[in-house]
Design an enzyme around this catalytic site. Sequence first.
Site, PDB file in Angstrom:
ATOM      1  N   ASP A 241     -69.009 -48.169  89.345  1.00 52.43           N
ATOM      2  CA  ASP A 241     -70.323 -47.534  89.323  1.00 52.43           C
ATOM      3  C   ASP A 241     -71.377 -48.651  89.420  1.00 52.43           C
ATOM      4  OD1 ASP A 241     -72.389 -45.740  89.242  1.00 52.43           O
ATOM      5  OD2 ASP A 241     -71.632 -44.594  87.552  1.00 52.43           O
TER       6      ASP A 241
HETATM    7  C1  BGC Z   1     -74.509 -43.169  88.889  1.00 58.51           C
HETATM    8  C2  BGC Z   1     -73.569 -42.710  89.979  1.00 58.51           C
HETATM    9  C3  BGC Z   1     -74.192 -42.931  91.324  1.00 58.51           C
HETATM   10  C4  BGC Z   1     -74.615 -44.386  91.457  1.00 58.51           C
HETATM   11  C5  BGC Z   1     -75.248 -44.725  92.783  1.00 58.51           C
HETATM   12  C6  BGC Z   1     -75.071 -44.544  89.128  1.00 58.51           C
HETATM   13  O1  BGC Z   1     -76.085 -44.876  88.234  1.00 58.51           O
HETATM   14  O2  BGC Z   1     -73.830 -43.129  87.661  1.00 58.51           O
HETATM   15  O3  BGC Z   1     -73.242 -41.364  89.795  1.00 58.51           O
HETATM   16  O4  BGC Z   1     -73.294 -42.582  92.332  1.00 58.51           O
HETATM   17  O5  BGC Z   1     -75.551 -44.694  90.449  1.00 58.51           O
HETATM   18  O6  BGC Z   1     -76.487 -44.145  92.908  1.00 58.51           O
END
Ligand code: BGC
Length: 738
Positions: free
Chosen positions: A278
């Site tokens: 993530d």
């Molecule tokens: C979130 C994800 C997301 C990623 C990219 C993160 O902060 O937890 O769900 O895909 O950001 O935007």
Amino acid sequence: MKKSWITPEIRRKAQRILSGLSLEQKAGQMTQYDWGFNPINPDTGLSQRDMICEQIAQGLVGSVFNLAGAEEANRLQQLAVDNDGDGHGVPLLIGRDVIHGYRTVFPIPLAQASAWNPALAGATAAAASREALADGVAWVFAPMIDVSRDPRWGRIAESIGEDPLLASAYAEAWVNGSQVGSDNGDGNGSSPEVASCPKHYAGYGLAEAGRDYNTVDLSDRVLREVILPPFRKAVEAGALTIMASFNEVNGIPACANRYLLTTILREEWGFEGVVASDYNALQELITHGVAADEEEACLLSLRAGTDVDMASGIYIRHLPRLVREGKVPESLVDEAVLRILALKLKLGLFERPYVSPSEYATDSSLPAEHIALARQAARESIVLLHNEGDVLPLSKTTSSIAVIGPLADSFKDPLGCWAFDGRPDDVVSVLEGVRQAAASTAVVSYAKGCEVDGVSGSGWEESELAVALEVAGKADVIVLALGETFEMSGEARSRTNLDLPGGQRRLVEAVAQLGKPIVAVLLTGRPLAIPWLQDYADAIVQAWHLGVQSGHGIADVLFGDYNPSGRLTVTFPLNVGQVPIYYYRKKTGRPPGGVYTSYYLDSSTDPLYPFGFGLSYTSFHYGEIRCVNPQAALGESFDLSVEVSNTGSREGEEVVQIYIRDEAASVTQPLKKLVGFRKVKLGAGESIVVAFTLGADALAILDADMNVTVEPGDFTVWIGPSSAEGESVRLTVEAPAQ
Ligand code: BGC
């Protein structure tokens, strides 16, 4: 077992490309940058985007995300493909959070779950992927399949809700839907051009106290019984990538958790695809305190099985040197890069790195078929919670309707929490929907009444209320559009208060003094704990954030052009103190009644609305459950059926739900567990026999050693309209003769 998608041919090609990459370029393939984040580096004076472009041109970037549009995608793609001047560079994988739509914004996932219609969600996911692909996006960070039991957690909006079986059904449909592709004529059906990315693996939805990013404390049992099934289903459905979560599992953050990423995902389930971290999660290993520095974070993540480093840049900064110093074998890097290259080959990026500006371009209007799909998804997502005196559906002869409330005329909020690419201009507000539906029959008036004033502040103006009371006072029926703004749910949007924010409660109380019929429409990203609303509103319609066709979907339900069929997939609490509250709970050892039972001094333990609940404008009757073989030998399945009749006067859809309880097992079991469901449409007076087969999948438990096993003994099975109702039968799995 599914056939491997990394065919010998893909592997051969990937290996050939891999052998031509330098160590830096290999680390580059494992690096993904956020194009949307563009600070200036004070040392170099370069912006982040300048730096990304420079690195792409040297083959040092595998993926970017947060681009906007085909033109930009093609520009960066050209830098990647032509970096060596002869068009043989490795194309970029362009990612995006396509969570509930792209240009066409569909209902938030929690709403779509309420439709109990995974195929419909698969269709919305496919439409969104097609729109995204036209902008060069070949990797959607969806579906979000975290089992969520806590409405304080803002990301419950993005989830399918609290049940592992339902989340699994949606996971399968969403993965299949979103991985759209073209038929390349080789007889193998369509080949995906977009990869899905089920997330967040795993346990992110169990953040303590519903506070986003908070610690997760999760037993292996809950992990395997509740959290993992949707991910396993997503993998079986052919998900090409998966995203590791931010949180720790058993003390180790997911992107460094070898047990999760390698032991379970690859060794137990045979996942062959790409694991991404993530956002900046490699860096966060240092903040979590499990890595002393970037170098250690890099080693931990690689060894655990994280292939793509989202946003931190740690792999590109450290991996080549760590390999050269002999701290990590190059073969581990090669395995990861091979998977990434295989994915790019699979998606056809080498053949088709560029996209052509399309019918879905930013400035064009939404495709008609996507608008129709959005309306269908919106109306099916709505859950009718309360309907005293059958105030709904509104009569077509009602001559004046007042639409009141801070969300009535909002075009932004119905888009919901993930709508970067949606435009408020495309949204039909509640007011607009009601106006259009009643255009030839009623005068529709409007007043805002109060503000949804964030988490603090009163959101209250006496003058605004006075106008609302005057407008409402002249109408036959009052529709109150209440709820949360789009910013109150989603990532980093946790709340401790589950009441209607701002001045909305006061608005309801004041309007109720007029003594007119009131229909409350709740536009929220989460369940609210508002039992008091039933005292003021004759009808309560849970309408969530429904996307671009919000107002039409709501009007379809209000006027009875669509008979509501949504059912809750999360329990609505009576108060915040009950949270987490979910139907899939254990019995505890305490007998019911008396002082020393499991209860609250100051609240019921029952929820406001249970899982699976939702009303209709017609009524359904369930006959007796029939089972041809209520005693079955170990290894056999049970065949059950029930007759469901529409006893009302209009057509309607019912979600027939089947739950099971293993009465005595070697490990404690939930009081009820959903093991199947069917959504059926019945004309007035019509009946249908709904059949279920309960086999090992439904009967099995995980024993003390986590083996999947069916144990002889008694089971109670319920078939009914929610987790709190239904007829039951007793079934027995007989012990084998000694
Ligand atoms: C979130 C994800 C997301 C990623 C990219 C993160 O902060 O937890 O769900 O895909 O950001 O935007």
